[in-house]
Design a protein around this motif. Structure first.
Motif, PDB file in Angstrom:
ATOM      1  N   ALA A 294       3.982 -13.862  -3.208  1.00 43.11           N
ATOM      2  CA  ALA A 294       3.411 -12.589  -3.636  1.00 43.11           C
ATOM      3  C   ALA A 294       4.486 -11.578  -4.018  1.00 43.11           C
ATOM      4  O   ALA A 294       4.291 -10.771  -4.919  1.00 43.11           O
ATOM      5  CB  ALA A 294       2.500 -12.017  -2.547  1.00 43.11           C
ATOM      6  N   GLU A 295       5.636 -11.629  -3.358  1.00 42.02           N
ATOM      7  CA  GLU A 295       6.756 -10.738  -3.705  1.00 42.02           C
ATOM      8  C   GLU A 295       7.233 -11.007  -5.133  1.00 42.02           C
ATOM      9  O   GLU A 295       7.522 -10.082  -5.893  1.00 42.02           O
ATOM     10  CB  GLU A 295       7.896 -10.939  -2.712  1.00 42.02           C
ATOM     11  N   ALA A 296       7.299 -12.287  -5.515  1.00 40.14           N
ATOM     12  CA  ALA A 296       7.732 -12.651  -6.866  1.00 40.14           C
ATOM     13  C   ALA A 296       6.707 -12.194  -7.901  1.00 40.14           C
ATOM     14  O   ALA A 296       7.071 -11.700  -8.973  1.00 40.14           O
ATOM     15  CB  ALA A 296       7.942 -14.157  -6.963  1.00 40.14           C
ATOM     16  N   TYR A 297       5.425 -12.340  -7.597  1.00 45.31           N
ATOM     17  CA  TYR A 297       4.391 -11.893  -8.534  1.00 45.31           C
ATOM     18  C   TYR A 297       4.444 -10.377  -8.704  1.00 45.31           C
ATOM     19  O   TYR A 297       4.234  -9.859  -9.795  1.00 45.31           O
ATOM     20  CB  TYR A 297       3.003 -12.312  -8.052  1.00 45.31           C
ATOM     21  N   ARG A 298       4.742  -9.678  -7.616  1.00 48.56           N
ATOM     22  CA  ARG A 298       4.859  -8.219  -7.688  1.00 48.56           C
ATOM     23  C   ARG A 298       6.027  -7.822  -8.601  1.00 48.56           C
ATOM     24  O   ARG A 298       5.919  -6.888  -9.394  1.00 48.56           O
ATOM     25  CB  ARG A 298       5.048  -7.658  -6.288  1.00 48.56           C
ATOM     26  N   ALA A 299       7.142  -8.540  -8.491  1.00 47.59           N
ATOM     27  CA  ALA A 299       8.287  -8.273  -9.362  1.00 47.59           C
ATOM     28  C   ALA A 299       7.920  -8.537 -10.826  1.00 47.59           C
ATOM     29  O   ALA A 299       8.322  -7.791 -11.723  1.00 47.59           O
ATOM     30  CB  ALA A 299       9.476  -9.122  -8.945  1.00 47.59           C
ATOM     31  N   ASN A 300       7.152  -9.581 -11.068  1.00 50.64           N
ATOM     32  CA  ASN A 300       6.729  -9.913 -12.425  1.00 50.64           C
ATOM     33  C   ASN A 300       5.803  -8.826 -12.982  1.00 50.64           C
ATOM     34  O   ASN A 300       5.949  -8.394 -14.126  1.00 50.64           O
ATOM     35  CB  ASN A 300       6.019 -11.263 -12.432  1.00 50.64           C
ATOM     36  N   LEU A 301       4.859  -8.360 -12.169  1.00 54.62           N
ATOM     37  CA  LEU A 301       3.919  -7.344 -12.633  1.00 54.62           C
ATOM     38  C   LEU A 301       4.584  -6.000 -12.885  1.00 54.62           C
ATOM     39  O   LEU A 301       4.108  -5.208 -13.692  1.00 54.62           O
ATOM     40  CB  LEU A 301       2.786  -7.188 -11.622  1.00 54.62           C
ATOM     41  N   SER A 302       5.691  -5.732 -12.196  1.00 61.79           N
ATOM     42  CA  SER A 302       6.389  -4.466 -12.396  1.00 61.79           C
ATOM     43  C   SER A 302       7.311  -4.502 -13.619  1.00 61.79           C
ATOM     44  O   SER A 302       7.872  -3.480 -13.991  1.00 61.79           O
ATOM     45  CB  SER A 302       7.190  -4.091 -11.150  1.00 61.79           C
TER      46      SER A 302
ATOM     47  N   ALA B 299      -3.890  -8.475  -2.491  1.00 59.25           N
ATOM     48  CA  ALA B 299      -4.555  -9.045  -1.324  1.00 59.25           C
ATOM     49  C   ALA B 299      -3.582  -9.751  -0.386  1.00 59.25           C
ATOM     50  O   ALA B 299      -3.818  -9.797   0.827  1.00 59.25           O
ATOM     51  CB  ALA B 299      -5.640 -10.020  -1.772  1.00 59.25           C
ATOM     52  N   HIS B 300      -2.473 -10.286  -0.919  1.00 61.13           N
ATOM     53  CA  HIS B 300      -1.605 -11.134  -0.100  1.00 61.13           C
ATOM     54  C   HIS B 300      -0.204 -10.593   0.142  1.00 61.13           C
ATOM     55  O   HIS B 300       0.536 -11.154   0.948  1.00 61.13           O
ATOM     56  CB  HIS B 300      -1.501 -12.524  -0.733  1.00 61.13           C
ATOM     57  N   HIS B 301       0.189  -9.543  -0.545  1.00 65.72           N
ATOM     58  CA  HIS B 301       1.553  -9.046  -0.365  1.00 65.72           C
ATOM     59  C   HIS B 301       1.647  -8.165   0.875  1.00 65.72           C
ATOM     60  O   HIS B 301       0.844  -7.261   1.068  1.00 65.72           O
ATOM     61  CB  HIS B 301       2.011  -8.252  -1.583  1.00 65.72           C
ATOM     62  N   GLU B 302       2.623  -8.449   1.720  1.00 63.84           N
ATOM     63  CA  GLU B 302       2.884  -7.648   2.911  1.00 63.84           C
ATOM     64  C   GLU B 302       4.309  -7.120   2.819  1.00 63.84           C
ATOM     65  O   GLU B 302       5.251  -7.895   2.711  1.00 63.84           O
ATOM     66  CB  GLU B 302       2.724  -8.483   4.179  1.00 63.84           C
ATOM     67  N   ILE B 303       4.444  -5.812   2.895  1.00 65.04           N
ATOM     68  CA  ILE B 303       5.767  -5.207   2.825  1.00 65.04           C
ATOM     69  C   ILE B 303       6.432  -5.380   4.185  1.00 65.04           C
ATOM     70  O   ILE B 303       5.885  -4.988   5.217  1.00 65.04           O
ATOM     71  CB  ILE B 303       5.683  -3.722   2.441  1.00 65.04           C
ATOM     72  N   GLU B 304       7.608  -5.985   4.175  1.00 67.08           N
ATOM     73  CA  GLU B 304       8.348  -6.205   5.416  1.00 67.08           C
ATOM     74  C   GLU B 304       9.300  -5.037   5.627  1.00 67.08           C
ATOM     75  O   GLU B 304      10.029  -4.646   4.719  1.00 67.08           O
ATOM     76  CB  GLU B 304       9.138  -7.506   5.346  1.00 67.08           C
ATOM     77  N   ASP B 305       9.285  -4.506   6.837  1.00 69.17           N
ATOM     78  CA  ASP B 305      10.198  -3.420   7.168  1.00 69.17           C
ATOM     79  C   ASP B 305      11.614  -3.960   7.261  1.00 69.17           C
ATOM     80  O   ASP B 305      11.846  -5.053   7.795  1.00 69.17           O
ATOM     81  CB  ASP B 305       9.808  -2.779   8.501  1.00 69.17           C
ATOM     82  N   PHE B 306      12.555  -3.176   6.743  1.00 72.64           N
ATOM     83  CA  PHE B 306      13.953  -3.560   6.822  1.00 72.64           C
ATOM     84  C   PHE B 306      14.463  -3.279   8.231  1.00 72.64           C
ATOM     85  O   PHE B 306      14.307  -2.180   8.747  1.00 72.64           O
ATOM     86  CB  PHE B 306      14.790  -2.785   5.804  1.00 72.64           C
ATOM     87  N   ILE B 307      15.030  -4.286   8.838  1.00 69.98           N
ATOM     88  CA  ILE B 307      15.602  -4.137  10.177  1.00 69.98           C
ATOM     89  C   ILE B 307      17.084  -4.419  10.061  1.00 69.98           C
ATOM     90  O   ILE B 307      17.492  -5.529   9.704  1.00 69.98           O
ATOM     91  CB  ILE B 307      14.943  -5.105  11.178  1.00 69.98           C
ATOM     92  N   LYS B 308      17.876  -3.415  10.359  1.00 73.14           N
ATOM     93  CA  LYS B 308      19.322  -3.574  10.269  1.00 73.14           C
ATOM     94  C   LYS B 308      19.802  -4.413  11.440  1.00 73.14           C
ATOM     95  O   LYS B 308      19.464  -4.166  12.592  1.00 73.14           O
ATOM     96  CB  LYS B 308      20.005  -2.211  10.283  1.00 73.14           C
TER      97      LYS B 308
END
Length: 175
Positions: free
Chosen positions: A61-69, A131-140
């Motif tokens: 889903a992350e890759a599809y989001r990059a494609n749509l943007s 529906a399927h993309h979940e944003i992951e929080d960045f953890i240093k």
């Protein structure tokens, strides 16, 4: 979703390449076909080469989001020149993931064509991505407190006896 691939054949520009093959369009919901001629204009011929399933995966889903943007969302068509195939090219895969398209482009064997996505297909991929993309929080990542600069193991050439210049190349010993 079944996706038909339209391939255009035009005359080559060099004597080494007699024909130039390019994927130019996709047809969402197309039926099964095997190299059916669609249109012929002078020396250019367009074929409905094949119909392949476009499968979307929740993990991508992350890759599809990059494609749509992207400015023009696209479908990536992977074509292969198979010597034992009676057709000029075989349509290997269609994907909406630019990352997967890049993986196929890196091998140097396949032809990867970027074809603009039709409006209805953009909406279908967008709905799936939402529906399927979940944003992951960045953890240093925290560093551990171990000191790694106290001992110099494996540094320099073992044939050099003095510890002062470990980067010097070993020379011949004169006796």
């Amino acid at each position: 979703m079944p996706l038909g691939v339209v391939v255009r054949k035009t005359p080559g520009v060099t004597r080494w390449a007699r024909w130039n093959w390019t994927a130019v369009a996709v047809l969402p919901g197309a039926g099964p076909v095997d190299w059916s001629e669609l249109r012929c204009e002078a020396d250019a011929v367009e074929y409905h080469a094949a119909t392949l399933p476009l499968t979307l995966y929740a993990a991508d889903a992350e890759a599809y989001r990059a494609n749509l943007s992207d400015r023009v969302p696209s479908i990536y068509v992977i074509l292969r020149d198979e010597p034992d195939d009676p057709n000029p090219l075989s349509v290997h895969l269609v994907t909406a993931s630019p990352y997967e398209g890049q993986d196929y482009a890196d091998n140097g064997e396949d032809i990867v064509e970027k074809v603009p996505m039709p409006e209805g297909l953009i909406a279908w991929v967008r709905d799936f991505t939402l529906a399927h993309h979940e944003i992951e929080d960045f953890i240093k990542r925290r560093r551990d407190k171990k000191r790694v600069d106290l001992q110099e193991d494996g540094k320099g050439d073992a044939r050099i006896r003095q510890p002062s210049d470990v980067y010097r190349a070993p020379g011949r010993v004169l006796q």
